[in-house]
Write an enzyme that holds these catalytic residues in place. Structure first.
Site, short mmCIF file in Angstrom:
data_model
loop_
_atom_site.label_atom_id
_atom_site.label_comp_id
_atom_site.label_asym_id
_atom_site.label_seq_id
_atom_site.Cartn_x
_atom_site.Cartn_y
_atom_site.Cartn_z
N ASN A 131 7.93 -10.67 -15.43
CA ASN A 131 8.33 -10.08 -13.98
C ASN A 131 9.13 -11.45 -13.18
O ASN A 131 9.18 -12.46 -13.84
CB ASN A 131 7.33 -9.71 -13.12
CG ASN A 131 6.29 -10.36 -12.48
OD1 ASN A 131 6.42 -11.65 -12.72
ND2 ASN A 131 5.28 -9.88 -12.09
N VAL A 263 -2.61 1.20 -29.52
CA VAL A 263 -3.50 2.43 -29.26
C VAL A 263 -2.52 3.85 -29.41
O VAL A 263 -1.70 3.77 -28.56
CB VAL A 263 -4.37 2.36 -28.17
CG1 VAL A 263 -5.08 3.55 -27.88
CG2 VAL A 263 -5.05 1.05 -28.20
N HIS A 521 9.02 -1.58 -9.57
CA HIS A 521 7.49 -1.65 -9.09
C HIS A 521 6.84 -0.10 -9.24
O HIS A 521 6.28 0.49 -8.53
CB HIS A 521 7.31 -1.81 -7.61
CG HIS A 521 7.95 -3.37 -7.15
ND1 HIS A 521 8.51 -3.37 -5.96
CD2 HIS A 521 8.25 -4.16 -7.93
CE1 HIS A 521 8.98 -4.67 -6.03
NE2 HIS A 521 8.61 -5.29 -7.03
C1 LIG Z 1 11.50 -6.85 -14.34
C2 LIG Z 1 10.17 -6.97 -13.44
C3 LIG Z 1 10.35 -7.81 -12.48
C4 LIG Z 1 9.20 -7.62 -11.13
N1 LIG Z 1 8.93 -8.43 -10.34
C5 LIG Z 1 7.75 -8.39 -9.78
C6 LIG Z 1 7.79 -9.48 -8.77
O1 LIG Z 1 8.28 -10.53 -8.90
N2 LIG Z 1 6.58 -9.50 -7.88
C7 LIG Z 1 5.73 -8.30 -7.92
O2 LIG Z 1 4.68 -8.37 -7.19
N3 LIG Z 1 5.90 -7.58 -9.12
C8 LIG Z 1 7.02 -7.42 -9.86
N4 LIG Z 1 7.03 -6.43 -10.89
C9 LIG Z 1 6.25 -5.36 -10.96
C10 LIG Z 1 4.65 -6.07 -11.75
O3 LIG Z 1 5.07 -7.09 -12.37
C11 LIG Z 1 4.04 -4.83 -12.30
O4 LIG Z 1 4.10 -3.71 -11.52
C12 LIG Z 1 2.68 -5.15 -12.83
O5 LIG Z 1 2.88 -6.24 -13.65
C13 LIG Z 1 2.23 -4.14 -13.67
O6 LIG Z 1 0.80 -4.37 -14.21
P1 LIG Z 1 0.19 -3.17 -15.24
O7 LIG Z 1 -1.27 -3.98 -15.45
O8 LIG Z 1 0.16 -1.92 -14.52
O9 LIG Z 1 1.02 -3.04 -16.46
P2 LIG Z 1 1.37 -4.33 -17.71
O10 LIG Z 1 1.28 -5.66 -16.97
O11 LIG Z 1 2.81 -3.75 -18.11
O12 LIG Z 1 0.39 -4.20 -18.68
C14 LIG Z 1 0.47 -2.93 -19.70
C15 LIG Z 1 0.03 -3.79 -21.04
O13 LIG Z 1 -0.57 -2.60 -21.84
C16 LIG Z 1 0.21 -2.97 -23.08
N5 LIG Z 1 0.20 -1.65 -24.01
C17 LIG Z 1 1.16 -0.47 -23.39
N6 LIG Z 1 0.74 0.43 -24.01
C18 LIG Z 1 -0.17 0.16 -25.22
C19 LIG Z 1 -0.78 0.82 -26.14
N7 LIG Z 1 -0.48 2.33 -26.43
N8 LIG Z 1 -1.63 0.25 -27.10
C20 LIG Z 1 -1.87 -1.18 -26.61
N9 LIG Z 1 -1.47 -1.90 -25.71
C21 LIG Z 1 -0.50 -1.28 -25.09
C22 LIG Z 1 1.74 -3.55 -22.82
O14 LIG Z 1 2.04 -4.02 -23.94
C23 LIG Z 1 1.01 -4.40 -21.62
O15 LIG Z 1 0.82 -5.73 -22.13
C24 LIG Z 1 8.18 -6.62 -11.63
C25 LIG Z 1 8.43 -5.62 -12.62
C26 LIG Z 1 9.38 -5.60 -13.55
C27 LIG Z 1 9.47 -4.59 -14.49
#
Ligand SMILES: Cc1cc2nc3c(=O)[nH]c(=O)nc-3n(C[C@H](O)[C@H](O)[C@H](O)COP(=O)(O)OP(=O)(O)OC[C@H]3O[C@@H](n4cnc5c(N)ncnc54)[C@H](O)[C@@H]3O)c2cc1C
Length: 584
Positions: A131, A263, A521
């Protein structure tokens, strides 16, 4: 330079990074992949080693008497994930799920393709490794609303704050010597720094001219004003969840990190989650494993992949699952309620500031950034935010075209100039959108990507508000500083808008529908109060929890990195205390 030469530079750097990847120079930072046998059992199985999953697995495995399996579909974060200057280069690589959104009513204007690509990190650390590194806490009222929705007081701000403090390692003298210090931690694993580079001050003062106060820090209690940005960077390293939580735990013998393992299903017997099915390439063949969870399965696959996995496992809207022939286990509104912040890009060219662009070191944030949060009715709850990047045309062309996917001609109109002038590239977004999108299954097969329908401006109120926010924001052109540096607003050539007067609402509505971009987000698709309860347990299924951005019922007034880490810290405590009460 124009956009197409900027893009060709990006491709060359990506190629160089692919070659560099062979050296695996950051491999020493990460846990080794565990050797797992079909039929093996663990106390806890965490699905997804991303932003939230890495926190949960690390915290649970602090107790050496319990075993934790973390299953991650991707591999180690590459060099470019670790290095702030290279954050742009992760899109459309093997570190990304390479998903695209489905065409929506506003997706076709000014972007390259109606199916808009968006990054979701497919590496240890997930999207925290890919991100844009801005760190914020949201607003205290956001958490109080979550507490109301869940009828669970533990989500109130005062009860969430200790988890922010637990996670943060805030390192900034001026913030830590101010009132704001009480809202930050200094001993947690996530290193945070403020952008103290001098160039930002003139811009902060320009907004102060417009009656927008300058703050040392925008935090969940004091969040209206303009301030220097805070990044999750320390000592030149991106502080992803993998770096902050998994790397320090990599030698624990009770934490098993299984990489490049997907998974495909949660195994549920008698409405109780008992394990997962995993697919992994072994040599040239794809092998399926069945792994058992003794205590719980925790799904942390993110706001897009979590609903996909739940639905493939029989948890979701009855009609939708039936349409794909998936046997129903729990009829819940999984995949609905998808939220995001939708932004409009505004660019100022400082025509009197001709300079040589600075050379950013690898460890620097590759722009000078400040942030603003504004409440139009002067309450303490901001209506809109701005992330503001001070930079020069050649660098900004890459953001315009690669990060935001605008057509080359649009980026050229806005940013290609024959001289190096300082520019301000601002991302303006409403904090409380009404519009809701959804995530659906494309098919009952795990190999197919989910269908993502984003919410952008589906509700008229959101676009009406966006017009107000942009008009309020651009008033800064009247400030003494913007006048002194010859600031001019840049517009792309918009044949449909050009017949409208630039002072009119109609022009700005037209402009915004062109220069609109998701902030990514994504959240809300397995929300507290409708899919999971206040302790993040899936309703109607035992021993199954969701911990990631999808449990957020209403999008917070900030990016999601800080809130998701905090949710995961809190969830780890829920799981530990509930685990103590389980009898096996
Ligand atoms: C381009 C971008 C820029 C951003 N910039 C910012 C920022 O500057 N500041 C901010 O606060 N937020 C930002 N965000 C938002 C923030 O980074 C995300 O909302 C947050 O990191 C999401 O966390 P999470 O744990 O929900 O998902 P993720 O961090 O995406 O984790 C999900 C994990 O599960 C794994 N996974 C998925 N399906 C499976 C499966 N079936 N089997 C095994 N593994 C699997 C994936 O590979 C991944 O590692 C940004 C988002 C994006 C896309």
């Amino acid at each position: 330079m124009n956009t197409s030469s900027a893009l060709s530079q990006v491709e060359k750097v990506k190629l160089a990074l692919r070659l560099l990847a062979v050296l695996q120079i950051t491999q020493y930072l990460w846990p080794r992949s565990a050797e797992i046998q079909d039929g093996q059992s663990f106390d806890y199985i965490v699905v997804g080693g991303g932003t939230a999953g890495a926190v949960v697995a690390s915290r649970l495995s602090e107790d050496p008497s319990i075993s934790v399996l973390l299953v991650e579909a991707g591999g180690d974060p590459p060099f470019e994930s670790d290095v702030p200057k290279l954050m742009l280069y992760l899109k459309n690589t093997t570190s990304d799920w390479n998903y695209t959104t489905e065409p929506g009513p506003y997706s076709s204007r000014c972007v390259k393709s109606v199916a808009r690509p968006f990054v979701q990190g497919k590496i240890l650390g997930g999207t925290s490794g890919a991100n844009y590194l801005h760190y914020a806490q949201g607003h205290y009222r956001d958490y109080n609303t979550w507490a109301k929705i869940t009828n669970d007081e533990t989500w109130r701000w005062e009860n969430v704050l200790p988890y922010f403090i637990k996670a943060e390692k805030f390192d900034d003298v001026s913030v830590l010597c101010s009132q704001a210090a009480q809202y930050h931690g200094t001993e947690g694993p996530v290193g945070l720094m403020r952008d103290n580079r001098p160039i930002i001050q003139n811009y902060l003062e320009a907004f102060q001219d417009m009656q927008k106060p300058i703050k040392d820090d925008l935090n969940a209690v004091d969040s209206v004003g303009y301030a220097r940005d805070v990044y999750n960077i320390q000592d030149g390293h991106r502080q992803s969840s993998a770096f902050s939580f998994l790397s320090p735990a990599r030698h624990r013998s009770n934490l098993f990190v299984w990489k490049n393992a997907l998974v495909t299903k949660i195994v549920i017997e008698d409405k109780t989650a008992v394990g997962v099915e995993v697919v992994k390439n072994v040599g040239d063949t794809e092998k399926t494993y069945s792994i058992r969870a003794i205590k719980e399965v925790i799904v942390s696959a993110g706001a897009i992949n979590t609903p996909k996995l739940l639905m493939l496992s029989g948890i979701g809207p009855k009609k939708h699952l039936r349409s794909h022939g998936i046997p129903l286990i729990a009829n819940l509104p999984v995949g609905k309620n998808l939220q995001d912040h939708t932004a409009a890009i505004v660019v100022f060219n400082m025509t009197k500031l001709h300079e040589n662009p600075p050379i950013f070191s690898f460890s620097d944030y590759p722009a000078f950034v400040f942030r603003g949060s504004v409440s139009l009715n002067k309450s303490d709850y901001p209506d809109y935010s701005t992330w503001n990047y001070i930079n020069f045309p050649n660098a900004l062309l890459k953001y315009c075209s690669v990060s935001y996917d605008f057509q080359n001609s649009v980026c050229d109109d806005m940013l290609a100039t024959s001289v190096n002038t300082q520019m301000l590239f601002s991302v303006v977004f409403g904090l409380h959108p009404r519009s809701r999108g959804k995530v659906l299954l494309r098919s009952p097969f795990y190999q197919d990507s989910p269908m993502v329908f984003t919410a952008a401006y589906l509700e008229k109120e959101d676009i009406d508000n966006q017009v107000k926010y942009v008009k309020d924001f651009i008033r800064v052109i009247n400030s003494a500083y913007f006048q002194s540096v010859g600031a001019e607003l840049k517009y792309p050539s918009l044949p449909k808008c050009n017949c409208k007067h630039k002072e009119d609402e109609e022009f700005w509505r037209c402009y915004i529908l062109c220069m609109t971009t998701p902030q990514h987000h994504y959240c809300g698709t397995s929300a507290m109060g409708s899919v999971v309860d206040g302790r993040l347990r899936v309703m109607g299924v035992d021993r199954l929890r969701v911990v990631d951005a999808s449990i957020i019922p209403i999008i917070p007034s900030s990016g999601l990195l800080g809130p998701v880490i905090t949710i995961a810290e809190k969830a780890a405590d829920f799981i530990k205390s509930d685990g103590d009460c389980l009898n096996f």
